[in-house]
Design a protein around this motif. Structure first.
Motif, PDB file in Angstrom:
ATOM      1  N   GLY A 168     -10.886   5.952  -3.218  1.00 59.94           N
ATOM      2  CA  GLY A 168     -11.192   7.419  -2.779  1.00 59.94           C
ATOM      3  C   GLY A 168     -12.124   8.022  -3.675  1.00 59.94           C
ATOM      4  N   ASN A 169     -11.822   7.684  -5.238  1.00 57.34           N
ATOM      5  CA  ASN A 169     -12.691   8.623  -6.181  1.00 57.34           C
ATOM      6  C   ASN A 169     -12.626   7.802  -7.176  1.00 57.34           C
ATOM      7  OD1 ASN A 169     -14.180   9.844  -8.117  1.00 57.34           O
ATOM      8  ND2 ASN A 169     -14.274  11.783  -6.797  1.00 57.34           N
TER       9      ASN A 169
ATOM     10  N   TYR B  74      -5.807   3.181  -3.305  1.00 58.94           N
ATOM     11  CA  TYR B  74      -6.157   4.225  -2.486  1.00 58.94           C
ATOM     12  C   TYR B  74      -6.963   5.233  -3.537  1.00 58.94           C
ATOM     13  CZ  TYR B  74      -3.927   3.492   2.005  1.00 58.94           C
ATOM     14  OH  TYR B  74      -3.497   2.710   2.977  1.00 58.94           O
ATOM     15  N   ALA B  75      -6.513   5.498  -4.564  1.00 52.94           N
ATOM     16  CA  ALA B  75      -6.973   6.271  -5.426  1.00 52.94           C
ATOM     17  C   ALA B  75      -8.376   5.757  -5.934  1.00 52.94           C
ATOM     18  CB  ALA B  75      -6.063   6.385  -6.813  1.00 52.94           C
TER      19      ALA B  75
ATOM     20  N   ALA C 226      -9.779   8.690 -10.239  1.00 54.34           N
ATOM     21  CA  ALA C 226      -8.666   7.638 -10.528  1.00 54.34           C
ATOM     22  C   ALA C 226      -8.781   7.677 -12.185  1.00 54.34           C
ATOM     23  CB  ALA C 226      -9.080   6.692  -9.852  1.00 54.34           C
TER      24      ALA C 226
ATOM     25  N   TYR D  11      -0.932   2.486  -4.336  1.00 58.66           N
ATOM     26  CA  TYR D  11      -1.441   3.951  -4.519  1.00 58.66           C
ATOM     27  C   TYR D  11      -2.520   3.960  -5.281  1.00 58.66           C
ATOM     28  CZ  TYR D  11       3.070   6.495  -2.975  1.00 58.66           C
ATOM     29  OH  TYR D  11       4.060   6.773  -2.233  1.00 58.66           O
ATOM     30  N   ARG D  12      -2.727   3.122  -6.293  1.00 63.11           N
ATOM     31  CA  ARG D  12      -4.030   3.166  -6.981  1.00 63.11           C
ATOM     32  C   ARG D  12      -5.180   2.530  -6.436  1.00 63.11           C
ATOM     33  NH1 ARG D  12      -0.839   2.276 -12.765  1.00 63.11           N
ATOM     34  NH2 ARG D  12       0.469   3.898 -12.440  1.00 63.11           N
TER      35      ARG D  12
ATOM     36  N   LYS E 265      -9.380   5.452   2.424  1.00 62.07           N
ATOM     37  CA  LYS E 265      -8.893   5.993   3.616  1.00 62.07           C
ATOM     38  C   LYS E 265      -8.733   5.019   4.587  1.00 62.07           C
ATOM     39  CE  LYS E 265     -10.877   9.176   6.606  1.00 62.07           C
ATOM     40  NZ  LYS E 265     -12.193  10.096   6.621  1.00 62.07           N
TER      41      LYS E 265
ATOM     42  N   LEU F 138       0.730  -1.210   0.115  1.00 58.73           N
ATOM     43  CA  LEU F 138      -0.143   0.082   0.145  1.00 58.73           C
ATOM     44  C   LEU F 138       0.964   1.436  -0.085  1.00 58.73           C
ATOM     45  CD1 LEU F 138      -2.829  -1.300   2.529  1.00 58.73           C
ATOM     46  CD2 LEU F 138      -3.070  -0.660   0.002  1.00 58.73           C
TER      47      LEU F 138
END
Ligand SMILES: Nc1ncnc2c1ncn2[C@@H]1O[C@H](COP(=O)(O)OP(=O)(O)OP(=O)(O)O)[C@@H](O)[C@H]1O
Ligand SMILES: Nc1ncnc2c1ncn2[C@@H]1O[C@H](COP(=O)(O)OP(=O)(O)OP(=O)(O)O)[C@@H](O)[C@H]1O
Ligand SMILES: [Mg+2]
Ligand SMILES: [Mg+2]
Lengths: 322, 316, 479, 379
Positions: free
Chosen positions: A198-199, A194-195, A203, A191-192, A268, A184
């Protein structure tokens, strides 16, 4: 929602580890009053043994949830993989290799199916994984009517041996956790995840192939469940068609994840929180064991703890939207 | 309604399949028996519908059903005169649980998935703590008649189902239903139009609790006290609703469709039971059919735009 | 290097672009201008592979391309600053800047390199108020905008598309943006620049392309056109004659603020009178929407007084006879999956009261074709959606109606209709407040223009004030 | 170091398949020898005090326990599989009451595994650390708990009851005659009462639980030799509603069912109601010694039998533990008598003042706190 009304929240994981310490202290006191000793070697080992399997599943669940999804099929997958493992090993040391490989393959496949149903057929993760869970359940119940297969001595090391106070199973868990943390925080996939969680739209506009990320997250989640299946098989010395559901690993893993401060909506949180969450549940268990509180009180307390914890995070992180 | 078409097709197919194996199924008696069996799940689905259409989840209904039955048995303890007070109490309890779910979800901003998961644990723990692990006491005949008896040939449960179903449909046509829909579709727009989003959501949870209470009364009446009575009902209910073309996340789908979804699910159970090949594989079939039916109903929606502040409250 | 020919696109049946040609050469800054809703952003999204065109061909260096996914566009050296918010609030600045193309060393993301590169770009922009490690959600909009710019620049693209990059920026930030674009030009990078601020267009552009109602009007070297002509090309007629005539005079005071304020507004003094349209000007982030939302009760005032009363909630606002046509239709105005009828009745149903019977007549009045009434709102054109929002409030017969960007993304026809309606309403004795980023509109419609800056009233201008006067107050240059 | 037992474990299972009469293949849990042994035991007279069946043993092979002898007060430990059903509930109450009888028991520590094999394994490990003088185990599943029990055997005298384990390291294994006897009792009753060629429906709770598998496999053997036709073998998950639905489905499909065999009584009443609601006479059926069934039996005047799996076996482990620690001999396998409730004895077992899910053979009538502690009313 606005800059100025937003107080800087402390990372839930930290909060939780503090709570954990507090709980241990409280436990110590309570058990002492009860004339017992809380952190004996056995109870410490017990805590770890008890949390290892759930811990590993929860790590996988964390990945799925961070990616904005969730996986309700882990419990049945665990049962399935425990059987696959024990059946293939059939008590022979020589077969361990194949067995492990097979388990990983099976679980990866299930994860792939989950991911593809969600991204390809656009079925909500909740239903998709629930459906896959039913499919696995059917297969398992159809093929097995009880514990089957046999795990060779050498493999049971995984479930029983320990180095000093640290069981091998706990080390395995730690390994998985570190791997996930590394994934992570250090890899593109991380990273992706999370992306996307997240939205998804942002992304996508930033050039991320969101579908792949979700599928991969599910594959990893299922593989973790598979590993948990291996661990349980080694503990039980056989595969058991109900070990996953008896353990309630599906909902409990999700509970542990959110207890660890990861947002159910995704994007998150992290593994540190999850580890803390699992440990907290395990320490609670041990405490209840020591005080011989019956399992019903346990459920009540668990339920309350989870909700309250998440409510606290909600307070810290967000005000009310207009 | 377009989204409900797949489920209706599946339903038709299942019903014919059942009729083939069991002609008796087409006679009024046979079909009423089927409806009677389906009633509790259909009612639960109707309740769950309100919660889902408002963009939330209710995972607590299963253990709520169990809790209600166990409570009823212990309180009534075979005493006829206790029947009606206890019935009232069960309804109240259902509403109360819904109220708590709703308040914690909206006021404390905890995702309803978690709130109701917690409630699930609390309920199942608390009720058995109270009865000491296993149900005790017994239900009165007066209580059981709702699940067992009937008005002439028509089972009470079917009548209750019809009444509640009609009520649910009325409710969704009324202002409450429309505002609930709007809140589930676009919470912000609804709030900026004066909708008391929290209040309508809480009410939705209470309706789900109420449905659970009624389902408990029917199930307990049908088969008597049992600790498993509510097991897995939450998932069946949610599946049924989604099967009816109602999208998780809110703002779409109709009550009749949701209830049709429940009937479909029950028909599926009955069918698999009838063909009764391997008791086990039926789950597999079930899983496949559910995913397939829902995938068939799924349509691409344009993504919601992100507000500039980026504070779109994504939390479910 | 980039050339597009005969590009066409429609959304849900609404034609947005038709037969648009656009060619950009290396080292050129190419401005694209046009009214709101002209199709600028859509065209850009096609360049960047977000939308696939329905018709037309795209070539890069003479090679035909068709992008199925934004990443493909980026691979062929195209970067974009999107007009709407496009960041992950929970992640750091650096993580956002390199989102989707994180630098890796030995298979691992190279944080150091990422943050270093981000820091460098921030310097180049002369931005030192925040760093690579700050979490985006803690930055104000203006700084978030900077992050978006950095995000695009970090690609080292050969073509950078900027869709209203300056919208949320303060003067000095715009300055450094200029410098940066200069440097890009030297490097031979092509820039497509979209802005509603003509001054920027004339400062920066080598050539300008004018879009109107989704088709290209013309493309000219900037030297061959004056601002006046450009506006005429954009709007298609002389502004003066276009807007409905102003009202005779203002009636009684419907609502007045004295020293009102909240977390983003400071001592606001304002009066809204029956029959009057008050325009609110200001840069993005200046607090215009906040003002509207505060008056309406959505984000209430915490200080100062409001007459007749200070609403503490939306419902109180509605009860006071106040209505708000929100800035962002899709996110705040409509329940997109519900029917037009259900949307227009929403307030009446939620708050009670309102004249439900009048709905039919009102829909007639805004000329929303009856056929559409049971359609889901999301299938309507921007203009019709906005009409639905309007009717939603008219059902309540409000005494004060607040419009936040009422014609954003609305096509010219509907736009005129909305303008006429606003004036009619005013003449019928409604007090109207109108927020708009589009100065011509604001100036054309308003009986009085109040300019906001950083949450305070920077000044008030009479009807027919010049764009320059407004911009000067808004941007805070010495008046 | 390792907490892993050294003893290897081999599942002891030999299938015995016979000609089919709708009963399907024989369970892999079926062991012919045990089957014969149990059926034989039914006719043997147990040794021990007449009025205290929980102290009786059938054909005991006594073993010496001198090496465990020590002085009190004792610390007894108990790893319980679960207390998640009425049977275990009644048993657990009974055991606690039994403990209350003996002041030489200084401390009694019990852990509930909540039906989780994995938890019971760590529970057993944890209990060994609590310095127990004897460990009582009621295993959650046979095969998977064996290693843990084996490990415990090395540290303390272990007493296993209810479900067995696949090792003889425990000092004594306490059980009623067993599942074969239960299943056979019920099946034989049906072969007597149901007219030749009659249709029998077999209802099972769930597959894979040895104590239940044995019941069915015995019934299968009996049915295979009979001229009855088993029209269906269904799993009810112990859920009353599901049971009732299944039975009604069969009544619908076959018009008439002549006998119902059940591997546990929990949902017997629901099955009976299915017939009542269909307006049909209730055919011969078996239940268990639960009050609701006995009550129904009496009220509806059923042709029924109630084989039992007596809850009084929860008293025996405590008694056994004390004998072992006292150095007295105990049976290696402690086979408790397993009476069945018949039409004649129904009256003796029906206790209207006890809750409907109470088990008649709790042997708890003489224990302190009866009947309130068991949820009953003083009469
Ligand atoms: N995803 C979409 N779905 C439906 N309609 C859309 C979509 N995107 C844009 N539109 C419509 O296309 C038209 C052009 O929009 P676009 O954003 O390109 O205009 P613009 O020139 O960028 O306006 P502005 O200056 O306000 O940014 C508008 O009517 C808008 O409502
Ligand atoms: N410092 C900030 N912190 C949080 N949110 C902000 C901040 N500044 C602006 N916003 C949000 O960004 C949006 C634009 O800001 P605001 O509405 O205040 O300016 P505006 O003049 O209305 O600009 P526009 O109407 O063009 O968006 C608003 O929705 C506001 O909530
Ligand atoms: Mg645009
Ligand atoms: Mg605004």
């Amino acid at each position: 929602m606005h800059l100025l009304t937003r107080a800087r929240p402390r990372d839930p994981a930290q909060v939780l580890f503090l709570a954990l310490l507090g709980l241990v202290a409280a436990g110590w006191a309570l058990v002492a009053l009860d004339g017992g000793q809380f952190l004996t070697l056995e109870s410490v080992v017990g805590i770890q043994q008890r949390s290892a399997a759930l811990g590993i599943v929860a790590i996988g669940q964390t990945l799925a949830i961070l990616a904005g999804s969730l996986d309700l099929s882990v419990a049945y997958l665990i049962s399935l993989t425990s059987l696959v493992a024990a059946e293939i090993m059939a008590g022979q040391d020589g077969n361990i290799g194949q067995a492990v490989a097979a388990v990983l393959a099976v679980s990866a496949l299930v994860g792939l199916v989950n991911g593809l149903v969600i991204t390809g057929l656009r079925v909500h993760a909740f239903i998709a994984t629930l459906g896959v869970a039913l499919i696995i359940k059917g297969v398992v119940d159809h093929l097995y009517d009880g514990p089957a297969g046999a795990v060779p001595e050498s493999f049971q090391v995984l479930g029983y041996s320990r180095i000093g106070p640290v069981p091998v199973s706990a080390l395995l868990w730690a390994g998985v956790a570190v791997a996930a943390w590394f994934l992570l925080s250090r890899t593109r996939l991380g990273y992706r995840i999370y992306a996307v969680g997240g939205n998804e739209e942002v992304a996508r506009l930033s050039g991320i192939r969101t579908g792949r990320v979700i599928v991969l997250a599910h594959v990893l989640c299922s593989v973790c469940a598979g590993v948990a299946g291996l661990l349980l098989a080694s503990r039980l010395g056989a595969g058991a068609p109900t070990v996953g559901t008896d353990g309630g690993y599906d909902l409990e893993s999700i509970a542990a994840v959110v207890l660890g401060g990861t947002a159910l909506a995704g994007g998150k949180g992290g593994v540190a929180g999850t580890v803390a969450g699992v440990l907290l549940l395990a320490v609670l268990d041990t405490l209840f064991n020591q005080l011989e509180v019956n399992s019903f009180v346990k459920d009540v307390v668990r339920g309350v703890v989870i909700v309250v914890a998440v409510a606290v995070y909600a307070r810290r992180t967000q005000g009310r939207p207009a | 309604m377009r989204r409900a078409l797949p489920v209706l097709a599946v339903l038709a197919a299942l019903l014919t399949a059942i009729a083939l194996v069991n002609p008796h199924f087409l006679e009024p008696a046979g079909f009423l028996a089927f409806l009677k069996r389906a009633a509790p799940l259909v009612i639960l689905a109707a309740g769950q519908y309100f919660v889902i259409v408002s963009g939330e989840f209710d995972l607590s209904v299963g253990s709520l059903v169990t809790a209600e039955v166990v409570i009823a048995a212990r309180l009534i303890d075979g005493d006829e005169s206790a029947t009606w007070p206890v019935l009232a109490l069960l309804i109240a309890a259902g509403l109360l649980v819904g109220l708590v779910n709703g308040v914690v979800t909206t006021k404390m901003r905890v995702p309803s998935f978690i709130v109701t998961l917690g409630m699930l644990l609390v309920l199942s723990g608390a009720v058995f703590l109270w009865t000491g692990g296993a149900p005790r006491g017994a239900l009165s005949e007066g209580f059981r008649v709702f699940g067992r008896g009937g008005l002439g040939p028509v089972p009470w449960s079917v009548l209750i189902l019809v009444v509640l179903g009609a009520a649910a449909i009325r409710l969704m046509r009324a202002d409450f239903g429309k505002t609930l829909m709007a809140a589930g579709d676009n919470e912000r727009a609804a709030a900026l139009s004066g909708v008391r989003v929290d209040r309508v959501k809480i009410f939705a949870f209470m309706l789900s609790g109420l449905a659970a209470a009624v389902a408990a009364i029917l199930l307990g009446g049908f088969a008597g006290v049992s600790a498993q009575v509510g097991q897995g009902l939450e998932f069946s209910a949610i599946t049924a609703v989604v099967l009816g073309g109602v999208t998780l996340g809110g703002g779409r789908g109709s009550v009749p469709a949701a209830m049709a979804g429940a009937v479909t699910l029950e028909a599926l159970f009955t069918l698999l039971n009838l063909y009764g090949v391997s008791g086990a594989l039926e789950f597999t079939v079930q899983g496949v059919i559910i995913i397939a039916a829902i995938a068939a109903g799924a349509v691409r929606l344009p993504r919601k735009p992100t507000p500039r502040t980026g504070d779109a409250h994504a939390a479910s | 290097m980039l050339s597009m020919r005969g590009i066409g696109k429609s959304f849900l049946g609404v034609r947005v672009l038709s037969g648009v040609d656009l060619s950009v050469t290396a080292g050129e800054v190419h401005a694209v201008v046009g009214e709101n809703g002209a199709g600028k952003s859509t065209l850009m999204k096609i360049i960047c592979g977000v939308h696939a065109p329905d018709e037309g061909a795209i070539e890069i260096d003479g090679r035909p391309v068709s992008f199925g996914h934004p990443i493909e566009a980026r691979r062929s050296g195209i970067a974009i600053i999107y007009q709407e918010f496009n960041l992950l609030p929970e992640r750091t600045v650096a993580e956002n800047v390199f989102l989707g193309r994180e630098p890796v060393r030995r298979g691992l993301v190279d944080r150091a390199a990422m943050e270093e590169a981000t820091a460098r770009l921030l310097d180049e922009l002369g931005e030192n108020s925040f760093g690579p490690r700050d979490v985006v959600k803690r930055l104000p909009v203006a700084q978030q905008q900077i992050v978006e710019i950095v995000k695009a620049l970090s690609v080292n693209a050969r073509l950078v598309v900027m869709d209203e990059p300056s919208a949320a920026l303060a003067e000095h930030e715009v300055e450094s943006l200029y410098r940066l674009i200069g440097r890009l030009r030297e490097r031979g990078v092509a820039v497509v620049y979209i802005s509603h601020r003509l001054r920027e267009v004339f400062d920066l552009a080598d050539r300008v392309t004018v879009l109107k109602d989704g088709s290209r009007v013309t493309t000219l070297p900037i030297g061959e056109i004056t601002p006046g002509e450009l506006i005429r090309l954009m709007v298609g007629r002389d502004l003066g004659t276009y807007f409905p005539p102003r009202s005779a005079g203002a009636g009684e005071v419907r609502l007045s603020l004295r020293g009102a304020g909240n977390h983003r507004l400071r001592d606001i003094d304002l009066e809204l009178r029956a029959g009057e349209i008050v325009g609110i000007a200001g840069l993005q982030g200046s607090g215009r929407s906040e003002l509207a939302r505060a008056i309406f009760g959505a984000e209430p005032f915490t200080t100062g007084e409001m007459i007749p009363a200070r609403p503490r909630s939306v419902r109180e606002g509605v009860a006071l006879g106040i209505g708000l046509v929100t800035e962002d239709r899709k996110a705040e105005g409509l329940a997109l999956r519900q029917s037009v009828r259900d949307n227009v009745l929403l307030v009446a149903r939620a708050v009670g009261g309102g004249n439900r019977a009048a709905v039919g007549g009102l829909l007639e009045r805004v000329r929303l074709s009856p056929a559409r009434r049971d359609q889901e709102v999301r299938y309507l054109s921007g203009g019709n959606q906005q009409k639905a929002v309007l009717v939603k409030w008219l059902t309540m017969a409000p005494r004060v109606l607040l419009f936040d960007e009422p014609t954003r993304g609305v096509d010219v026809g509907a736009k005129a209709a909305i303008h006429d309606l606003m004036r009619e309403l005013a003449n019928d004795g409604m007090a109207i407040m109108m927020i708009s980023s589009e100065l011509p509109e604001l100036i054309g419609m308003s009986d009085r223009i109040v300019v906001l800056r950083d949450g305070r009233i920077a000044g008030t201008l009479p009807a027919g004030a010049s764009e320059e006067a407004v911009m000067r107050l808004a941007a805070g240059e010495a008046a | 170091t390792t907490d892993k037992p050294t003893a290897a474990t081999e599942p002891a299972a030999s299938a015995a398949s016979t000609q089919d009469s709708g009963t399907g293949a024989q369970s892999k849990f079926f062991v012919q020898a045990d089957f014969d042994a149990q059926l034989a035991m039914r006719s043997q007279t147990p040794e021990g005090p007449e009025d205290r069946p929980w102290e009786q043993a059938i054909a005991p092979k006594m073993i010496d326990t001198a090496q465990y002898k020590k002085d009190g007060p004792y610390h007894l430990c108990f790893s319980n599989a679960a207390i998640d059903n009425p049977w275990r509930q009644v048993g657990w109450k009974t055991m606690q009451a039994e403990v209350g009888l003996h002041e030489e028991i200084g401390k009694f520590t019990a852990l509930d595994a909540e039906g989780k094999d994995d938890k019971q394994i760590s529970d057993i490990a944890e209990l060994q650390a609590k310095g127990c003088d004897a460990l009582i185990v009621s295993p959650n599943t046979t095969a998977t708990l064996t290693p843990a029990v084996t490990a415990a055997c090395e540290k303390v005298p272990v007493i296993v009851f209810d479900r067995g384990v696949e090792t003889d390291c425990p000092v004594t294994f306490i059980k009623p005659i067993g599942g074969y006897a239960f299943g056979a009792d019920a099946a034989e009753f049906l072969t007597e009462k149901v007219p030749a060629g009659g249709k029998v429906l077999a209802l099972r709770i769930l597959p894979g639980v040895d104590v239940l598998e044995t019941r069915w496999s015995a019934a299968k053997v009996v049915f295979d030799q009979s001229d009855l036709q088993v029209v269906g073998v269904e799993f009810t998950d112990g859920d009353a509603a599901k049971t009732k639905n299944i039975v009604s489905d069969y009544i619908q499909r076959h018009g008439k069912i002549d006998g119902v065999w059940m591997d546990a009584g929990a949902t017997a009443v629901a099955a009976i109601e299915a017939f009542e609601d269909a307006g049909l006479p209730v055919p011969p059926i078996n239940g268990e010694d639960q009050q609701d069934f006995l009550q129904k039996w009496k009220d509806a005047g059923l042709t029924a039998v109630a084989p039992t799996y007596p809850t009084y076996q929860w008293r025996t482990p405590i008694i056994a533990a004390l004998r072992i620690l006292g150095g007295e001999q105990v049976p290696e396998t402690w086979n408790l008598p397993q009476p069945k409730v018949t039409g004649e004895t129904l009256g003796d077992y029906l206790q209207p003042d006890m809750p409907p899910l109470h088990y008649a053979l709790c042997g708890c009538e003489d224990l302190p706190g009866f009947p309130e502690a068991w949820g009953g009313k003083k009469s």
